[in-house]
Design a protein around this motif. Structure first.
Motif, PDB file in Angstrom:
ATOM      1  N   TYR A 477       0.844  -1.198   0.000  1.00 10.84           N
ATOM      2  CA  TYR A 477       0.000   0.000   0.000  1.00 10.84           C
ATOM      3  C   TYR A 477       0.882   1.253   0.000  1.00 10.84           C
ATOM      4  CZ  TYR A 477      -3.971  -2.995   0.990  1.00 10.84           C
ATOM      5  OH  TYR A 477      -4.948  -3.956   0.897  1.00 10.84           O
ATOM      6  N   TYR A 478       0.431   2.304  -0.712  1.00 10.92           N
ATOM      7  CA  TYR A 478       1.204   3.547  -0.815  1.00 10.92           C
ATOM      8  C   TYR A 478       0.267   4.711  -1.122  1.00 10.92           C
ATOM      9  CZ  TYR A 478       0.675   2.454  -5.778  1.00 10.92           C
ATOM     10  OH  TYR A 478       0.153   2.138  -7.003  1.00 10.92           O
ATOM     11  N   ILE A 479       0.815   5.917  -0.891  1.00  7.96           N
ATOM     12  CA  ILE A 479       0.105   7.156  -1.239  1.00  7.96           C
ATOM     13  C   ILE A 479       0.831   7.768  -2.429  1.00  7.96           C
ATOM     14  CG2 ILE A 479      -0.578   9.464  -0.459  1.00  7.96           C
ATOM     15  CD1 ILE A 479      -0.487   8.349   2.433  1.00  7.96           C
ATOM     16  N   GLU A 480       0.091   8.029  -3.504  1.00 12.43           N
ATOM     17  CA  GLU A 480       0.709   8.585  -4.711  1.00 12.43           C
ATOM     18  C   GLU A 480       0.279  10.045  -4.868  1.00 12.43           C
ATOM     19  OE1 GLU A 480       1.193   6.183  -8.370  1.00 12.43           O
ATOM     20  OE2 GLU A 480      -0.044   7.763  -9.325  1.00 12.43           O
ATOM     21  N   VAL A 481       1.310  10.913  -5.083  1.00 12.34           N
ATOM     22  CA  VAL A 481       1.065  12.358  -5.218  1.00 12.34           C
ATOM     23  C   VAL A 481       1.757  12.853  -6.486  1.00 12.34           C
ATOM     24  CG1 VAL A 481       1.357  14.637  -4.170  1.00 12.34           C
ATOM     25  CG2 VAL A 481       0.996  12.608  -2.722  1.00 12.34           C
ATOM     26  N   PRO A 482       1.060  13.600  -7.350  1.00 14.15           N
ATOM     27  CA  PRO A 482       1.708  14.174  -8.535  1.00 14.15           C
ATOM     28  C   PRO A 482       2.878  15.062  -8.125  1.00 14.15           C
ATOM     29  CG  PRO A 482      -0.671  14.367  -8.712  1.00 14.15           C
ATOM     30  CD  PRO A 482      -0.379  13.938  -7.300  1.00 14.15           C
ATOM     31  N   ARG A 483       3.938  15.095  -8.928  1.00 17.83           N
ATOM     32  CA  ARG A 483       5.148  15.854  -8.584  1.00 17.83           C
ATOM     33  C   ARG A 483       4.863  17.358  -8.545  1.00 17.83           C
ATOM     34  NH1 ARG A 483      10.525  13.508 -11.294  1.00 17.83           N
ATOM     35  NH2 ARG A 483      11.333  14.698  -9.524  1.00 17.83           N
ATOM     36  N   THR A 484       3.826  17.760  -9.212  1.00 12.51           N
ATOM     37  CA  THR A 484       3.486  19.207  -9.193  1.00 12.51           C
ATOM     38  C   THR A 484       3.039  19.683  -7.808  1.00 12.51           C
ATOM     39  OG1 THR A 484       1.245  18.624  -9.912  1.00 12.51           O
ATOM     40  CG2 THR A 484       2.842  19.202 -11.630  1.00 12.51           C
ATOM     41  N   ARG A 495       9.207   8.843   1.518  1.00  8.80           N
ATOM     42  CA  ARG A 495       9.241   8.528   0.086  1.00  8.80           C
ATOM     43  C   ARG A 495       9.566   7.044  -0.129  1.00  8.80           C
ATOM     44  NH1 ARG A 495      12.402  12.143  -1.440  1.00  8.80           N
ATOM     45  NH2 ARG A 495      10.996  13.623  -2.451  1.00  8.80           N
ATOM     46  N   LYS A 496       8.793   6.381  -0.979  1.00  2.00           N
ATOM     47  CA  LYS A 496       8.963   4.950  -1.286  1.00  2.00           C
ATOM     48  C   LYS A 496       9.471   4.735  -2.706  1.00  2.00           C
ATOM     49  CE  LYS A 496       8.182   0.542  -0.107  1.00  2.00           C
ATOM     50  NZ  LYS A 496       8.823  -0.084   1.061  1.00  2.00           N
ATOM     51  N   GLN A 497       8.976   5.575  -3.667  1.00  3.61           N
ATOM     52  CA  GLN A 497       9.351   5.375  -5.078  1.00  3.61           C
ATOM     53  C   GLN A 497       9.138   6.676  -5.829  1.00  3.61           C
ATOM     54  OE1 GLN A 497       6.820   2.721  -7.283  1.00  3.61           O
ATOM     55  NE2 GLN A 497       8.385   2.210  -8.812  1.00  3.61           N
ATOM     56  N   THR A 498      10.047   6.931  -6.771  1.00  4.66           N
ATOM     57  CA  THR A 498       9.934   8.117  -7.605  1.00  4.66           C
ATOM     58  C   THR A 498       9.588   7.699  -9.021  1.00  4.66           C
ATOM     59  OG1 THR A 498      11.548   9.352  -6.270  1.00  4.66           O
ATOM     60  CG2 THR A 498      11.137  10.137  -8.529  1.00  4.66           C
ATOM     61  N   LEU A 499       8.530   8.321  -9.561  1.00  5.43           N
ATOM     62  CA  LEU A 499       8.113   8.071 -10.932  1.00  5.43           C
ATOM     63  C   LEU A 499       8.360   9.314 -11.770  1.00  5.43           C
ATOM     64  CD1 LEU A 499       4.700   6.279 -10.247  1.00  5.43           C
ATOM     65  CD2 LEU A 499       6.952   5.236 -10.562  1.00  5.43           C
ATOM     66  N   VAL A 500       8.092   9.275 -13.060  1.00  7.53           N
ATOM     67  CA  VAL A 500       8.314  10.413 -13.947  1.00  7.53           C
ATOM     68  C   VAL A 500       7.452  11.596 -13.536  1.00  7.53           C
ATOM     69  CG1 VAL A 500       8.133  11.239 -16.336  1.00  7.53           C
ATOM     70  CG2 VAL A 500       8.982   8.926 -15.862  1.00  7.53           C
ATOM     71  N   ASN A 501       6.198  11.342 -13.245  1.00  7.99           N
ATOM     72  CA  ASN A 501       5.268  12.431 -12.953  1.00  7.99           C
ATOM     73  C   ASN A 501       4.700  12.396 -11.542  1.00  7.99           C
ATOM     74  OD1 ASN A 501       5.375  13.518 -15.638  1.00  7.99           O
ATOM     75  ND2 ASN A 501       4.076  11.785 -16.294  1.00  7.99           N
ATOM     76  N   GLU A 503       5.279  10.934  -7.104  1.00  7.45           N
ATOM     77  CA  GLU A 503       6.063  10.340  -6.023  1.00  7.45           C
ATOM     78  C   GLU A 503       5.126   9.443  -5.219  1.00  7.45           C
ATOM     79  OE1 GLU A 503       9.231  10.691  -5.516  1.00  7.45           O
ATOM     80  OE2 GLU A 503       9.820  12.509  -6.600  1.00  7.45           O
ATOM     81  N   ARG A 504       5.688   8.343  -4.697  1.00 11.24           N
ATOM     82  CA  ARG A 504       4.916   7.417  -3.872  1.00 11.24           C
ATOM     83  C   ARG A 504       5.498   7.413  -2.453  1.00 11.24           C
ATOM     84  NH1 ARG A 504       4.019   2.352  -8.170  1.00 11.24           N
ATOM     85  NH2 ARG A 504       2.432   3.436  -9.431  1.00 11.24           N
TER      86      ARG A 504
END
Length: 871
Positions: A477-484, A495-501, A503-504
């Motif tokens: 389980y994670y919380i995903e937030v747009p980088r903006t 922080r668990k993981q960084t995506l292109v657009n 962060e988790r």
């Protein structure tokens, strides 16, 4: 093996050494891998990529693999090619293993050791058969592990045992090691060359070991109750089957609870060649059941009924009371069409109880198997209520259905209708069946609501409307937030993981929830598996009753099928006799009458007995229907003795012990045997084994050699069958040797018949009617014209026939003849047993010249001339 071999390869090789004759499926994660020669063989047959291992460390090791979820289809392809497959699984949890995970072979699948439906023909048994010899006695036993069918027989007659092996048609044969060089067994192996053969140490075939295995299996003190205590060879063969089951299945198979002992003389024997000639089970064109007696008669609606029907057709009865009981049952079913229709509809809802029960007992059943069992058992009360309205004992099943109804109710309460095919991942047990399980399910369901609430709270607290709470198998389980919106992230988010657009993140609260929910999911799956095994164990305790119900329903299905086909096709009840009479009035061929569409099937009457009409010589042209008449007499005999009605206006069938056929000319060139040799071998089998109670069908003899040789052999064979054991044997003999009609003058029980034709403007019309008397014409040229032979060839054939008939010239003289202006041939054929010189000599010797007038002399000479034309 290389000194650099990995521990895994060493483990593989040590296991493979124990199963050298099987392809080893070695479990590695989500795949079954094969190595070395196994990989080369499997990749070729399965058409999968052959790769290699250890490419950079010494000699590469060939390997290939298949996904474990799709393994069944791959195994099926190997089994169909006659291979054995050893399933090597991980037998400890990889997470708890210290070092290399321990692996063992948990099952060996062979052509005769199959329980999976996708590998099997639903309407045919799959037998593994064992044969051995103790002294002069041959023992035979066979087993279908998928149904629990287990039978045993023995005999001093080697040919009878060989015939029985072919009749059983096993998928796999077990033989003692010592018989590899035995000519009898080598001939048997050749006869079943397409079957898998496994050799087992001789000591396993011993009577003592066999008896011990059988009594242990059945939990009895002796084998007296099964009628085989003293059958040493038979018990030895049966014992080795149980040994083989243990070696391949790695468990004791409790659903094998008894064995049926029978004598080969208990049934009407139709040897394998006759079975093929008559097309009982497979047609001669492509080996399928299309156009066979089985296809026409088998109207069963259950898989187990279909298997039982095949057995009834292959093992017609010899005991008149048993036949009459079946006929009585069929007649009663015909007389109650309403009840019969109700039962057949109910049986359509019954699954294959025999194979369901076997899979459940062996621990290979899934939730869907239990659902199928439940639905089948649920039909029992209605079926039993309807059959109670019948009076025949074969419709009586007096066992209490209440326990099985209770079992169906338990399965209904426990197992979900939409249960998945796997039994280890949850989703199979109904809510309300287990309070503990319900609590775990509630946690999972509440968890979804909790996540929704958490997402709403976090959106409000952070002011990020696009925030999401999600789950995947990798990160949980994670919380995903747009980088903006990264500037709005609270400090307690980790922080668990960084995506292109995006962060988790995770939080302590979310981690605690994950531990609770995921733990509940795991516990739920484990508890469901435990509950399922408890239900399956309860079903196992009722397997005896389930198999008893299956046996009854299979027999019921067969009887209703015989009644249905009799009503559908206007069959009559045959009279069963023991006086040697075989009377078929207006009989019809059960298969051909269903296949022809261009013309009406013409019925025929055949009367045979042991006093006046024992051998019927049947002449007539090709295509007229001689073979049809011959075959239909044999088929109606089989149908009557299996307890069915027959296609005729009326029929009386005397009990027949064997049906022999010599039909057609099937070359066996692959074994170096000519058409004529095969023909003579089949004829020899008939002459050596027929009894006065047999029925012999001969459709041409001697065509594979010269005319004089062939005619001489055919004549001698007919004489022998007439004189057999001083009583003779009922024989239908179709022939183009018209000289055989002379036998009726020499032998008292020979009668001549022919298939009538009508000539019109040099054309023939086939009337298909069997009439008394012989014929002296074959109409070969007319038949050739109908077949499409070019007109020039037909004209030339007429010229040659005319010259042969008129001048008795040989073909060498004819081929050099210059004068082709030959008159149309007369309706005569050369005699081969009565030459013109003999006719003249005998007639002139009897003539009293002193008393004959000139006119009488002229008339007498004219008669002689006419007589010579017909000889």
């Amino acid at each position: 093996m290389s000194s650099k071999s990995t521990p895994m390869i060493k483990q593989y090789l040590s296991i493979k050494e124990q199963y050298p004759d099987a392809i080893l499926f070695y479990r590695m994660g989500d795949f079954y891998e094969m190595f070395f020669e196994d990989a080369k063989t499997a990749s070729r047959i399965l058409e999968i990529t052959l790769t290699s291992r250890n490419k950079n460390h010494g000699k590469p090791i060939p390997m290939c693999g298949v996904p474990h979820r799709a393994v069944q289809s791959y195994i099926a392809r190997l089994i169909r090619q006659g291979y054995k497959v050893a399933i090597c699984d991980q037998v400890e949890d990889p997470a708890q293993a210290k070092g290399l995970v321990r692996r063992e072979v948990v099952r060996v699948i062979t052509p005769g050791m199959i329980i999976e439906n996708e590998f099997l023909d639903a309407r045919a048994n799959n037998y593994v058969l064992a044969v051995t010899r103790i002294g002069d006695v041959m023992g035979l036993a066979y087993l279908d592990i998928s149904t629990g069918t287990f039978r045993l027989a023995e005999s001093e007659d080697r040919d009878a045992i060989a015939d029985e092996v072919l009749r059983v048609s096993p998928s796999e044969i077990l033989l003692p090691e010592s018989v590899r060089s035995d000519t009898f067994f080598s001939a048997m192996i050749t006869a079943v060359s397409e079957k898998a053969v496994t050799f087992i140490a001789d000591r396993r075939f011993g009577y003592g070991e066999g008896r011990e295995r059988l009594t242990d299996q059945f939990q009895t003190l002796s084998l007296e109750g099964f009628g085989c205590e003293t059958l040493r060879a038979g018990v030895g063969a049966a014992g080795v089957l149980l040994y083989y089951v243990g070696e391949t299945q790695k468990q004791k198979i409790s659903h094998i609870s008894g064995i049926e002992t029978y004598a080969l003389t208990d049934y009407l024997c139709v040897d394998d060649m006759s079975c093929r000639n008559l097309e009982l089970m497979e047609n001669l064109r492509n080996g399928t059941r299309q156009g066979t007696l089985l296809e026409v008669l088998d109207q069963t609606v259950t898989a187990m009924g279909g298997r039982r029907f095949r057995h009834w057709l292959r093992y017609p009865l010899l005991a008149a009371p048993e036949i009459e009981a079946r006929l009585d049952a069929v007649e009663e079913a015909l007389g109650n069409p309403g009840h019969t229709g109700t039962l057949r509809e109910a049986l359509k809802s019954v699954y294959d109880l025999e194979r369901l029960g076997s899979r459940i007992v062996m621990g290979h059943a899934g939730a869907r198997d239990l659902i199928a069992l439940k639905r089948s058992l649920a039909t029992l009360p209605a079926v039993m209520e309807t059959v109670s309205l019948f009076g025949n004992r074969l419709f009586a099943w007096r066992e209490d259905t209440a326990p099985l109804s209770g079992l169906a109710e338990q399965i209904e309460n426990a197992i979900r209708e939409d249960a998945p095919p796997t039994i280890s991942e949850g989703g199979i047990i109904r809510e309300g069946y287990s309070a503990e399980l319900d609590e775990l399910i509630k946690i999972s369901k509440d968890g979804k609501g909790w996540l929704a609430r958490l997402e709403a709270e976090e959106k409000e607290a952070t002011g990020i409307s696009s925030l999401k709470v999600r789950y995947n198998k990798v990160f949980g389980y994670y919380i995903e937030v747009p980088r903006t919106h990264s500037e709005k992230i609270p400090a307690h988010y980790v922080r668990k993981q960084t995506l292109v657009n995006a962060e988790r993140y995770i939080t302590d609260e979310l981690k605690a929830f994950e531990s609770k929910v995921l733990g509940a999911e795991d516990r739920r799956a484990a508890l469901e598996y435990e509950i399922f095994n408890q239900v399956r164990a309860e079903v196992r305790t009722h397997n005896g009753a389930i198999q008893s119900a299956a046996k009854f329903l299979a027999g019921l299905d067969c009887l209703l099928s015989l009644a249905h086909i009799a009503e559908q096709n206007n069959y009559c009840r045959p009279e069963i006799r023991t006086d040697g009479q075989l009377i078929i009035e207006d009989g019809r061929h059960p298969v051909i009458e269903k296949m022809i569409t261009a013309e009406r099937f013409v019925p025929n009457t055949v009367r045979m007995d042991a006093r006046e009409n024992q051998i019927l010589i049947i002449t007539g042209p090709n295509m007229a229907g001689k073979s049809t008449v011959l075959r239909q007499v044999a088929l109606l005999t089989v149908m009557a003795q299996m307890g069915g009605f027959v296609p005729a206006r009326a029929a009386a069938v005397s009990l027949t012990d064997r049906i022999f056929t010599r039909v057609g000319a099937l070359d066996n060139l692959s074994q170096g045997q000519s058409t004529f040799m095969v023909e003579m071998q089949e004829t020899a089998n008939i002459l050596n084994n027929a009894t006065p109670d047999s029925l012999v069908i001969l459709d041409e003899i001697g065509r594979g050699t010269s005319t004089f040789d062939g005619l001489s052999i055919a004549w001698a064979v007919a004489e022998y069958l007439h004189d057999l054991r001083g009583k003779g044997v009922k024989t239908l003999f179709a022939t183009h040797y018209h000289e055989l009609t002379e036998l009726a003058r020499e032998k008292p029980r020979v009668r001549n018949y022919n298939i009538a034709v009508r000539e019109y403007n040099d054309e023939i019309i086939f009337l298909r009617k069997l009439v008394e008397g012989g014929t002296n014409r074959s109409y070969g040229i007319q038949v050739a014209r109908l077949a499409g032979i070019p007109g020039r060839v037909i004209d030339r054939a007429r010229m040659i026939l005319g010259r042969v008939e008129r001048e008795h010239q040989n073909l060498r003289t004819i081929s050099h003849a210059e004068d082709d202006s030959i008159a149309e041939p007369q309706s005569v054929q050369m005699g081969l047993f009565c030459h013109p010189e003999a006719v003249l000599s005998d007639s002139l010797k009897k003539l009293d010249i002193t008393r004959i007038t000139p006119l009488e002399a002229i008339n007498y000479l004219n008669e002689l001339q006419e007589k010579i034309k017909f000889h």
